[in-house]
Design a protein around this motif. Structure first.
Motif, mmCIF file in Angstrom:
data_model
loop_
_atom_site.group_PDB
_atom_site.id
_atom_site.type_symbol
_atom_site.label_atom_id
_atom_site.label_comp_id
_atom_site.label_asym_id
_atom_site.label_seq_id
_atom_site.Cartn_x
_atom_site.Cartn_y
_atom_site.Cartn_z
ATOM 1 N N SER A 35 0.814 -1.228 0.000
ATOM 2 C CA SER A 35 0.000 0.000 0.000
ATOM 3 C C SER A 35 0.844 1.273 0.000
ATOM 4 C CB SER A 35 -0.966 0.003 1.183
ATOM 5 O OG SER A 35 -0.254 -0.138 2.383
ATOM 6 N N GLU A 36 2.119 1.169 0.407
ATOM 7 C CA GLU A 36 3.016 2.331 0.376
ATOM 8 C C GLU A 36 3.835 2.382 -0.922
ATOM 9 O OE1 GLU A 36 3.136 0.257 3.325
ATOM 10 O OE2 GLU A 36 1.554 1.537 4.108
ATOM 11 N N ARG A 37 3.490 1.529 -1.865
ATOM 12 C CA ARG A 37 4.183 1.403 -3.161
ATOM 13 C C ARG A 37 5.632 0.944 -3.018
ATOM 14 N NH1 ARG A 37 2.444 5.865 -7.655
ATOM 15 N NH2 ARG A 37 0.461 4.910 -8.153
ATOM 16 N N VAL A 38 5.884 0.132 -2.020
ATOM 17 C CA VAL A 38 7.201 -0.479 -1.848
ATOM 18 C C VAL A 38 7.230 -1.756 -2.686
ATOM 19 C CG1 VAL A 38 8.766 -1.590 -0.196
ATOM 20 C CG2 VAL A 38 7.527 0.481 0.446
ATOM 21 N N LEU A 39 8.317 -1.940 -3.423
ATOM 22 C CA LEU A 39 8.462 -3.108 -4.286
ATOM 23 C C LEU A 39 8.448 -4.398 -3.483
ATOM 24 C CD1 LEU A 39 9.224 -4.392 -7.086
ATOM 25 C CD2 LEU A 39 11.607 -4.098 -6.382
ATOM 26 N N LEU A 40 7.541 -5.308 -3.859
ATOM 27 C CA LEU A 40 7.488 -6.638 -3.259
ATOM 28 C C LEU A 40 7.943 -7.695 -4.246
ATOM 29 C CD1 LEU A 40 4.034 -6.454 -1.439
ATOM 30 C CD2 LEU A 40 6.312 -6.018 -0.484
ATOM 31 N N GLY A 41 7.769 -7.391 -5.543
ATOM 32 C CA GLY A 41 8.147 -8.354 -6.564
ATOM 33 C C GLY A 41 7.558 -7.997 -7.911
ATOM 34 N N THR A 42 7.577 -8.968 -8.805
ATOM 35 C CA THR A 42 7.020 -8.793 -10.145
ATOM 36 C C THR A 42 6.188 -10.018 -10.513
ATOM 37 O OG1 THR A 42 8.994 -9.782 -11.161
ATOM 38 C CG2 THR A 42 8.945 -7.371 -10.961
ATOM 39 N N ILE A 43 5.281 -9.816 -11.444
ATOM 40 C CA ILE A 43 4.524 -10.929 -12.010
ATOM 41 C C ILE A 43 4.471 -10.714 -13.514
ATOM 42 C CG2 ILE A 43 2.236 -9.868 -11.638
ATOM 43 C CD1 ILE A 43 1.332 -12.843 -10.967
ATOM 44 N N THR A 44 4.775 -11.759 -14.249
ATOM 45 C CA THR A 44 4.837 -11.668 -15.706
ATOM 46 C C THR A 44 3.701 -12.443 -16.350
ATOM 47 O OG1 THR A 44 6.208 -13.642 -15.966
ATOM 48 C CG2 THR A 44 7.358 -11.531 -15.618
ATOM 49 N N ASP A 45 3.532 -12.218 -17.642
ATOM 50 C CA ASP A 45 2.538 -12.988 -18.375
ATOM 51 C C ASP A 45 2.877 -14.479 -18.312
ATOM 52 O OD1 ASP A 45 4.785 -12.610 -20.012
ATOM 53 O OD2 ASP A 45 3.614 -12.565 -21.855
ATOM 54 N N GLY A 46 4.159 -14.806 -18.292
ATOM 55 C CA GLY A 46 4.574 -16.207 -18.174
ATOM 56 C C GLY A 46 4.194 -16.817 -16.839
ATOM 57 N N ASP A 47 4.346 -16.049 -15.755
ATOM 58 C CA ASP A 47 3.924 -16.526 -14.428
ATOM 59 C C ASP A 47 2.433 -16.843 -14.432
ATOM 60 O OD1 ASP A 47 6.515 -16.033 -13.335
ATOM 61 O OD2 ASP A 47 5.947 -13.964 -12.845
ATOM 62 N N LEU A 48 1.665 -15.965 -15.051
ATOM 63 C CA LEU A 48 0.212 -16.147 -15.100
ATOM 64 C C LEU A 48 -0.162 -17.361 -15.954
ATOM 65 C CD1 LEU A 48 -0.738 -12.394 -15.442
ATOM 66 C CD2 LEU A 48 -1.119 -13.844 -13.445
ATOM 67 N N ARG A 49 0.490 -17.522 -17.101
ATOM 68 C CA ARG A 49 0.214 -18.678 -17.969
ATOM 69 C C ARG A 49 0.539 -19.986 -17.245
ATOM 70 N NH1 ARG A 49 2.821 -15.724 -21.957
ATOM 71 N NH2 ARG A 49 4.654 -17.046 -21.719
ATOM 72 N N ARG A 50 1.697 -20.046 -16.596
ATOM 73 C CA ARG A 50 2.079 -21.267 -15.877
ATOM 74 C C ARG A 50 1.078 -21.588 -14.773
ATOM 75 N NH1 ARG A 50 6.988 -19.155 -17.296
ATOM 76 N NH2 ARG A 50 7.168 -17.846 -15.444
ATOM 77 N N SER A 51 0.597 -20.572 -14.088
ATOM 78 C CA SER A 51 -0.385 -20.777 -13.030
ATOM 79 C C SER A 51 -1.685 -21.352 -13.590
ATOM 80 C CB SER A 51 -0.653 -19.452 -12.310
ATOM 81 O OG SER A 51 -1.576 -19.635 -11.281
ATOM 82 N N ILE A 52 -2.118 -20.823 -14.722
ATOM 83 C CA ILE A 52 -3.347 -21.322 -15.359
ATOM 84 C C ILE A 52 -3.156 -22.762 -15.821
ATOM 85 C CG2 ILE A 52 -4.856 -21.048 -17.379
ATOM 86 C CD1 ILE A 52 -4.366 -17.968 -17.021
ATOM 87 N N LEU A 53 -1.997 -23.072 -16.394
ATOM 88 C CA LEU A 53 -1.718 -24.434 -16.859
ATOM 89 C C LEU A 53 -1.689 -25.439 -15.711
ATOM 90 C CD1 LEU A 53 0.949 -23.739 -19.621
ATOM 91 C CD2 LEU A 53 -1.395 -24.559 -19.936
ATOM 92 N N LYS A 54 -1.408 -24.960 -14.499
ATOM 93 C CA LYS A 54 -1.437 -25.811 -13.306
ATOM 94 C C LYS A 54 -2.851 -25.933 -12.750
ATOM 95 C CE LYS A 54 3.267 -24.865 -11.824
ATOM 96 N NZ LYS A 54 4.117 -24.216 -10.815
#
Length: 93
Positions: A35-54
């Motif tokens: 909520s303070e806009r501190v970087l926690l990480g990234t998520i890519t289209d590949g991360d999302l595709r792999r999650s859907i495939l699982k």
């Protein structure tokens, strides 16, 4: 400064929201921030595709699938040469 909000997402966001947001942004990556806009990480289209495939539920949060150890560079603290070397070494598009 450009409006970067379209590239930011919270860790409790759902997969389906992340899919819509990444599609709308026109990029292949979103920046996960608190909520303070501190970087926690990234998520890519590949991360999302792999999650859907699982067969993960689209109403599941992105907490378990985003990269919590992203490569990043601080503004004005790197050279073009360093960027290029890092992108080649890490195979980043």
């Amino acid at each position: 400064m450009k409006n970067i909000s379209k590239y930011l997402i919270k860790p409790n966001s759902k997969l389906n929201y992340a899919l819509k947001k990444i599609s709308k942004s026109g990029e292949k990556i979103l920046i996960v921030v608190n909520s303070e806009r501190v970087l926690l990480g990234t998520i890519t289209d590949g991360d999302l595709r792999r999650s859907i495939l699982k067969n993960n539920n689209l109403n599941q949060s992105i907490k378990k699938i985003f990269n919590t150890n992203p490569i990043y560079f601080k503004k004005n603290s790197f050279s073009s040469e360093l960027l290029i070397k890092t992108f080649i070494k890490k195979k980043i598009n």
